[in-house]
Design an enzyme around this catalytic site. Structure first.
Site, short mmCIF file in Angstrom:
data_model
loop_
_atom_site.label_atom_id
_atom_site.label_comp_id
_atom_site.label_asym_id
_atom_site.label_seq_id
_atom_site.Cartn_x
_atom_site.Cartn_y
_atom_site.Cartn_z
N THR A 15 34.31 32.66 42.27
CA THR A 15 35.57 33.22 42.79
C THR A 15 35.29 34.44 43.66
O THR A 15 35.67 34.49 44.83
CB THR A 15 36.49 33.61 41.61
OG1 THR A 15 36.70 32.45 40.81
CG2 THR A 15 37.82 34.15 42.10
N VAL A 16 34.59 35.43 43.11
CA VAL A 16 34.37 36.68 43.84
C VAL A 16 33.29 36.49 44.91
O VAL A 16 33.48 36.87 46.08
CB VAL A 16 33.99 37.83 42.87
CG1 VAL A 16 33.78 39.12 43.64
CG2 VAL A 16 35.07 38.01 41.81
N LYS A 107 31.80 44.45 34.93
CA LYS A 107 32.25 45.54 34.05
C LYS A 107 31.50 45.55 32.72
O LYS A 107 31.25 46.60 32.16
CB LYS A 107 33.76 45.44 33.81
CG LYS A 107 34.20 44.35 32.90
CD LYS A 107 35.07 43.26 33.40
CE LYS A 107 34.99 42.69 34.72
NZ LYS A 107 36.05 41.68 34.94
N GLU A 131 32.70 49.54 42.44
CA GLU A 131 34.15 49.65 42.58
C GLU A 131 34.88 48.42 42.04
O GLU A 131 35.95 48.53 41.42
CB GLU A 131 34.50 49.86 44.06
CG GLU A 131 35.97 50.09 44.36
CD GLU A 131 36.53 51.31 43.64
OE1 GLU A 131 36.12 52.43 43.98
OE2 GLU A 131 37.38 51.14 42.73
N GLY A 136 39.87 45.17 40.17
CA GLY A 136 39.81 44.28 41.35
C GLY A 136 39.91 45.07 42.64
O GLY A 136 39.07 45.94 42.93
N GLY A 189 42.23 31.73 39.18
CA GLY A 189 40.96 32.47 39.34
C GLY A 189 41.01 33.89 38.80
O GLY A 189 40.14 34.69 39.12
N GLU A 192 38.27 35.27 33.25
CA GLU A 192 36.82 35.14 33.23
C GLU A 192 36.48 33.67 32.91
O GLU A 192 37.33 32.93 32.39
CB GLU A 192 36.23 36.04 32.14
CG GLU A 192 36.53 37.52 32.33
CD GLU A 192 35.96 38.10 33.61
OE1 GLU A 192 34.78 37.90 33.92
OE2 GLU A 192 36.72 38.77 34.34
N LYS A 207 36.48 48.05 30.85
CA LYS A 207 36.97 48.81 32.01
C LYS A 207 37.36 50.23 31.58
O LYS A 207 37.11 51.20 32.30
CB LYS A 207 38.15 48.08 32.65
CG LYS A 207 37.73 46.76 33.29
CD LYS A 207 38.93 45.91 33.64
CE LYS A 207 38.55 44.61 34.30
NZ LYS A 207 39.66 43.66 34.40
N GLY A 304 41.29 38.32 41.29
CA GLY A 304 41.45 37.30 42.33
C GLY A 304 40.39 37.46 43.41
O GLY A 304 39.77 38.51 43.54
P1 NAP Z 1 32.70 32.72 38.56
O1 NAP Z 1 33.77 32.18 39.42
O2 NAP Z 1 32.44 32.06 37.23
O3 NAP Z 1 31.34 32.68 39.41
C1 NAP Z 1 30.07 32.95 38.86
C2 NAP Z 1 29.02 32.55 39.88
O4 NAP Z 1 27.75 32.93 39.39
C3 NAP Z 1 28.95 31.06 40.16
O5 NAP Z 1 28.69 30.84 41.53
C4 NAP Z 1 27.76 30.59 39.33
O6 NAP Z 1 27.05 29.50 39.91
C5 NAP Z 1 26.87 31.81 39.35
N1 NAP Z 1 26.08 31.95 38.14
C6 NAP Z 1 26.51 32.26 36.90
N2 NAP Z 1 25.48 32.32 36.03
C7 NAP Z 1 24.37 32.05 36.76
C8 NAP Z 1 22.99 31.96 36.44
N3 NAP Z 1 22.53 32.16 35.20
N4 NAP Z 1 22.12 31.65 37.43
C9 NAP Z 1 22.56 31.45 38.69
N5 NAP Z 1 23.86 31.54 39.07
C10 NAP Z 1 24.75 31.83 38.10
O7 NAP Z 1 32.90 34.26 38.25
P2 NAP Z 1 33.83 35.29 39.07
O8 NAP Z 1 35.24 35.17 38.61
O9 NAP Z 1 33.52 35.20 40.50
O10 NAP Z 1 33.32 36.69 38.46
C11 NAP Z 1 32.09 37.24 38.87
C12 NAP Z 1 32.00 38.69 38.38
O11 NAP Z 1 33.06 39.45 38.96
C13 NAP Z 1 32.16 38.89 36.87
O12 NAP Z 1 31.36 39.99 36.46
C14 NAP Z 1 33.63 39.25 36.72
O13 NAP Z 1 33.89 40.00 35.56
C15 NAP Z 1 33.83 40.08 37.95
N6 NAP Z 1 35.20 40.17 38.43
C16 NAP Z 1 35.93 39.04 38.61
C17 NAP Z 1 37.21 39.13 39.11
C18 NAP Z 1 38.08 37.91 39.33
O14 NAP Z 1 39.24 38.08 39.69
N7 NAP Z 1 37.57 36.69 39.14
C19 NAP Z 1 37.74 40.39 39.43
C20 NAP Z 1 36.95 41.54 39.23
C21 NAP Z 1 35.68 41.41 38.73
P3 NAP Z 1 27.73 28.04 40.11
O15 NAP Z 1 28.83 28.26 41.12
O16 NAP Z 1 26.65 27.18 40.64
O17 NAP Z 1 28.25 27.66 38.77
N1 HSE Z 2 39.43 38.67 34.24
C1 HSE Z 2 39.67 39.94 34.84
C2 HSE Z 2 41.16 40.23 34.83
C3 HSE Z 2 39.17 39.93 36.25
O1 HSE Z 2 41.92 39.30 34.55
O2 HSE Z 2 41.57 41.35 35.06
C4 HSE Z 2 39.23 41.28 36.89
O3 HSE Z 2 38.29 42.13 36.32
#
Ligand code: NAP
Ligand code: HSE
Length: 438
Positions: A15-16, A107, A131, A136, A189, A192, A207, A304
């Site tokens: 997603t990110v 985080k 940040e 987000g 999205g 987690e 956080k 998101g």
């Molecule tokens: P996500 O959609 O699950 O994406 C994770 C990515 O990392 C995928 O591309 C996955 O590969 C890859 N990955 C995971 N484990 C791996 C490993 N062991 N080796 C190689 N690649 C690996 O997660 P996300 O929602 O983007 O979140 C990423 C981070 O941002 C997290 O720390 C989350 O807390 C933080 N965050 C997320 C949001 C949000 O709104 N989603 C907001 C703020 C912060 P594949 O694609 O091949 O599976």
């Molecule tokens: N899963 C987290 C949330 C993503 O819903 O706030 C942002 O850190």
């Protein structure tokens, strides 16, 4: 002057990461024009190279071998957006040791190991930017490190989990079921990969640990923060709360007291007059109280793809500018020694109880005796229609301020009363004042 070249190694393209890759690919020209730096996506680590991606990436950029990123001396900055504690922490440490800057949205790692990573970065003369790890797209780490730094911060009250705020809003406004609202948040999205941390309040506790460490110049770790999740709330709790003039929000609260720092995350009754009660959907809001600035409310999309990519991309541009200026991004303030984090047992606040009791004379008197014997004073009371088949009635009690330890003792004593059939909910009420200082 030739633009600064910044070669990026992405760890994660979900997603990110997908949002960051899209930013780098589609806005590179604008970034070069405005900021004199050229961002280039050098490699992107994924688990599965065959998975469809939201943005077209040359297949030579994708890799499943972390060494292609961490061991490539031409990569200047590693952007960690894979999530989870391991192997992310190991990769982040390896990147810093290899002299690469780090930008992360993680985080969990920053809350548990942030201090160690920042020290490691300083040893290797590189920087860590985080940040996106809290709120987000909402700017928080920057303001705490820069704009509020002259203040003595007395409190931080925040809605900092988009998934749970989305779920609570859907349950409250549409009356939809917890599971359906969670499935929607996952589809959008926000949640987690494993939503346990969102639902249990742990994500918000991570956080809050990051924010309170910055706000109070203290190391606050997630295991010092009490957290309670939202999965036991029912439609009835929302109805009663509304009737009594409150919304229910998963609030992360940190306050500084002469005796220490109070830090907790739990579903909370927030009076309708307070702005935090109006923060709905995936939006986050953080209310900060500083002695010079007064009260500040930061509000925005807390999760998101693009809101979070906005924070990561902002860090990348900030890093490029600092490299150009030859300065670093490190916080220089010292940690205040001797600040302890208070236990939840020491909390003084108001409480909401929802109980199912036998519909018989004398039950209320028994309950009042338990409260009275622990010096807990009842402020309001609602009794709903009885269930004539089960011969039960549902009652809701609001208390005046009481000590958490006494309230937990009351729960233990109520549980053994034969005519108290169930303690359905026990929620804390937030009137916005410092309960301890009132
Ligand atoms: P996500 O959609 O699950 O994406 C994770 C990515 O990392 C995928 O591309 C996955 O590969 C890859 N990955 C995971 N484990 C791996 C490993 N062991 N080796 C190689 N690649 C690996 O997660 P996300 O929602 O983007 O979140 C990423 C981070 O941002 C997290 O720390 C989350 O807390 C933080 N965050 C997320 C949001 C949000 O709104 N989603 C907001 C703020 C912060 P594949 O694609 O091949 O599976
Ligand atoms: N899963 C987290 C949330 C993503 O819903 O706030 C942002 O850190």
């Amino acid at each position: 002057m030739k633009p600064l070249q910044l070669r990026i190694g992405l760890l994660g393209l979900g997603t990110v990461g997908g949002g960051v890759a899209e930013f780098v690919i589609t806005r590179a020209e604008r970034v070069t024009r405005l900021f004199d730096c050229h961002l280039e996506l050098a490699r992107a680590l994924v688990r599965d190279r065959t998975k469809p991606r939201p943005v077209e990436i040359p297949s030579s950029v994708l890799t499943t071998d972390p060494q292609d990123v961490l061991g490539d001396p031409t990569i200047d900055v590693v952007v960690e957006v894979m999530g989870g504690e391991e192997p992310a922490l190991t990769y982040m440490g390896a990147a810093l040791q290899a002299g690469k800057h780090l930008v992360t949205a993680n985080k969990e790692v920053m809350a548990k190991h942030g201090r160690r990573l920042l020290e490691l970065a300083a040893q290797h003369n590189v920087d860590v930017y985080y940040e996106a790890s809290v709120g987000g797209g909402l700017p928080l780490i920057g303001p705490f490190k820069r704009d509020f730094v002259a203040n003595h911060i007395s409190s931080v009250r925040a809605i900092i989990n988009g998934t749970t705020n989305y779920i609570l809003t859907r349950m409250s406004q549409e009356g939809i079921d917890f599971r359906d609202a969670l499935a929607e948040a996952q589809r959008l999205g926000y949640a987690e990969a494993d939503p346990f941390n969102d639902i249990s309040g742990l994500d918000a506790a991570y956080k809050l640990a990051i924010l309170s460490s910055l706000a109070f110049h203290t190391e606050v770790t997630p295991d010092q923060i009490y957290h309670q999740g939202i999965d036991t709330l029912t439609a009835r709790d929302f109805r009663y709360a509304r009737e009594l003039g409150y919304a229910i929000k998963l609030l992360a609260i940190a306050r500084e007291h002469p005796s220490g720092i109070e830090a907790r995350v739990h579903p909370t009754l927030v009076p309708h007059q307070q702005l935090l009660s109006e923060v709905n959907g995936v939006y986050n809001a953080v209310e900060i109280e500083g002695d010079l600035v007064g009260q500040v409310l930061l509000y925005g999309r807390g999760a998101g793809r693009f809101p979070t990519a906005s924070a990561v991309a902002g860090d990348l541009i900030d890093l490029a500018r600092n490299i150009r200026k030859g300065v670093n991004n490190r916080t220089q303030a010292r940690i205040e020694a001797g600040n302890r984090v208070l236990s939840i047992q020491e909390l003084d606040t108001r409480y909401y109880f929802r109980l199912t009791v036998s519909d018989e004379p004398g039950v209320l008197a028994e309950i009042a005796t338990v409260f009275g014997s622990l010096a807990i004073s009842i402020a309001a009371f609602i009794q709903q229609e009885s269930d004539s088949e089960r011969r039960t009635a549902e009652i809701v009690l609001l208390t005046h301020r009481a000590r958490e330890a006494s309230v937990q003792e009351a729960v233990r004593r109520l549980r053994v009363l034969p005519r108290v059939r169930e303690i359905g909910s026990l929620l804390r009420i937030e009137d916005g004042r410092s309960d301890r200082d009132a």
